[in-house]
Write an enzyme that holds these catalytic residues in place. Sequence first.
Site, PDB file in Angstrom:
ATOM      1  N   ASP A 306       2.817   3.348   1.005  1.00  0.00           N
ATOM      2  CA  ASP A 306       1.946   2.208   1.210  1.00  0.00           C
ATOM      3  C   ASP A 306       1.561   1.671  -0.175  1.00  0.00           C
ATOM      4  O   ASP A 306       1.967   2.199  -1.215  1.00  0.00           O
ATOM      5  CB  ASP A 306       0.711   2.611   2.021  1.00  0.00           C
ATOM      6  N   GLU A 516      -8.473  -3.044   6.833  1.00  0.00           N
ATOM      7  CA  GLU A 516      -8.500  -2.044   5.764  1.00  0.00           C
ATOM      8  C   GLU A 516      -9.910  -1.875   5.199  1.00  0.00           C
ATOM      9  O   GLU A 516     -10.906  -2.087   5.886  1.00  0.00           O
ATOM     10  CB  GLU A 516      -7.453  -2.384   4.698  1.00  0.00           C
TER      11      GLU A 516
END
Length: 761
Positions: A306, A516
Amino acid sequence: MRISTIITMLLSVALLSSCSFKKQEDVPSDPIDAKVSKLLSSMTLEEKIGQMTQITITALEKEGQPGILDKNKLREAIHKYKIGSILNTPNPGAPKPKRWNAILNEILAETNQTDKKIPIIYGIDAIHGASYTDGAVLFPQQIGLAATWDAELVEKCTAIAAYETRASSIPWVFSPDLDLPRHPAWSRLWESFGEDTYLSSQMAVAMVKGFQGNDVGASDKVAACLKHYIGYGSTTTGKDRTPSIIPERVLRQYDLPIYENSINAGAKSVMISSGEINGTPVHASKKMITEILKGELDFKGFVVTDWQDIIYLHTRHKVASTMREAVKKSVMAGIDMSMVPENYSFFEELFSLVSDGEVPMSRIDDAVSRILRVKFELDLFRTPITNPEDYPDFGSPSSIAMSYIAASESITLLKNTDKILPIAKESKVLITGPTANSMQYLNGGWSYTWQGEKSDEYANDKLTILEAFKNKVGEQNLVYTPGVSIFKEVDIAKSVSLASNADYIVLCLGEHNYTETPGDINDLMITEPQIKLAQALAKLNKPIILILNEGRPRIISQFENDMNAVLQCYLPGNEGARALVDIVYGDINPSGKLPYNYPRYTNSLQKYNRKYTESLGDEEQNDDADYQKSYNPQYEFGYGLSYTTFGYKNLKLDKIFINKEDAIQITVDVQNTGVRTGKEVVQLYLKDMYASITPEVKALKRFKKIELQPGEMKTVSFTIGIDDLKFVNENNEWIAESGEFEIMIGPLSKKIVLEKELQEP
């Protein structure tokens, strides 16, 4: 002499056969394997490490000119660093398909000037449709798709997303999200399929099939990327990218099966979790990536990090004292591609590590082979870029209709006191609340931009909740005022005043757009201004229809008793408001079911499949003390009302006593006992009565969504086997122990017995 000659001839034939067989073994049987081997053998170390390097498109833009590629930066990326992948959307947000095509062609022009012309694999966060393409159809977010409890519908929606992503010249999507959230405050809960392993697995497989089909190289398919392997949604704090504490037994029983099922469905790539489990960042875990993912699960695709997560091993997790050590740890753990993504530190450090013999060439060749294989499977060497003109159904009415259907089947009716819903179209309605008049609250994050803050700009031709009401019944019987924003009071008194002439109050509450870490919260309670608005309106004794647009279940218990109806919309996408209004007025019968427990209190967050010790029973309480119920969610997993009613009867099993070879055939009759056509999700749960590891109160094992006309009855069939009776023991082994199990469907239940002498060893 003749015997000796015959023996010699036989030996020669045997030797030739042996040599011939050995030669066939050395030649890859798969044509793609042969292509990969041939290309790999000709590549330099720089070319190989370049394939393992992924850079964000914004790092290649001109200074001060957002969205315009800098020729020099692009040449450096392609020719000096020989990068194999690019991701993300250019500034300032989602391009149209033709603009995407121009960008990809600009990149292709550079790769075509290289020696081997290896195509870039471009990746994008196509989270709920081709969500970074202007004009694409945006579907409900994953949590809403889970609420449909309809895997076939999810596969159809995902196939449209694949088509429209390919229409944007992009062949690879960072989706689906297979995280299993254990804390409802987690800011990415809405990107998941909820709290249950079986439901998540079924939906995940449907999405992989929808994205990849039977031939991932087809012009309307894309490579899926399972994320975020593994344990990412289980943070103890409930905040993004914070540590998880998960025993391996628990990880194997609840988290790993979702990935295993999706890998068996053919998923081509996996993205690693940004978090850490029991003190080990997953990006540095050889056990998790190489031994379990690539070994036990036999994953053949490639593994990508990621955002910046190798760098974070050094700067955030503090398990690597230098960037060099961080790169070595991650690559040796099994990382194949680094989402660096804004510089070439990974390339430079890895080149040095291989040159110095600290990372073996075999590890590099394995990583690059995996990446090249997917590029060949996607047919990128022959068709590196598609033409948007070949996709006439981009944004088509039929695709929009599918988004509407998904939204209408996901919206969940949680309360309907005295059958207040549906309401008559001539009713006078006050629409109020912060989420009533913006597309941001319908779409959430990953919509045109990372945080979804430009949804009103990009989706200005779509209907907000207020606009959908006006479109449905006209303006003559509607009045609107926001009353509050998500975080601030605006004019609650005005909402109260306008309500005096209304027959109904439609109160639209929820959350701001986020994803997020920006979505981290300190309080699961819905925000204070919204509570004040709800409580002020409740004092009027007017019927209130509460509409929730939220990515996670924000606690509403301070005023829920005063609401006459509650509709959970989740984040339903661009067609969500139309679907909602059709439900309010009764043109659609709601059929969504919760994919998570909706908590009543901030400190009571148990899952539906809790352990018995998490919820003290009334019979266990002492007479000389007062107790609060330890398990009392606002609404339970799998719950959802309809405008009709359903009856269950005749639960039948074809056998009661079973052994490890047996499958159990289960049937139940379900009847629509109301006066409207409706859809019901028939849910089968299993309870292990006693086990050596404390059993769950119940666990979902099967479900089926059916439609019934008024009075109609259908017999629903399920099959379960020994695997459904298993759990993971202290030795991290899947076992089924002898004894009683209870099968539950609706209000009905029956017991089965796994016979002792034939149990699994």
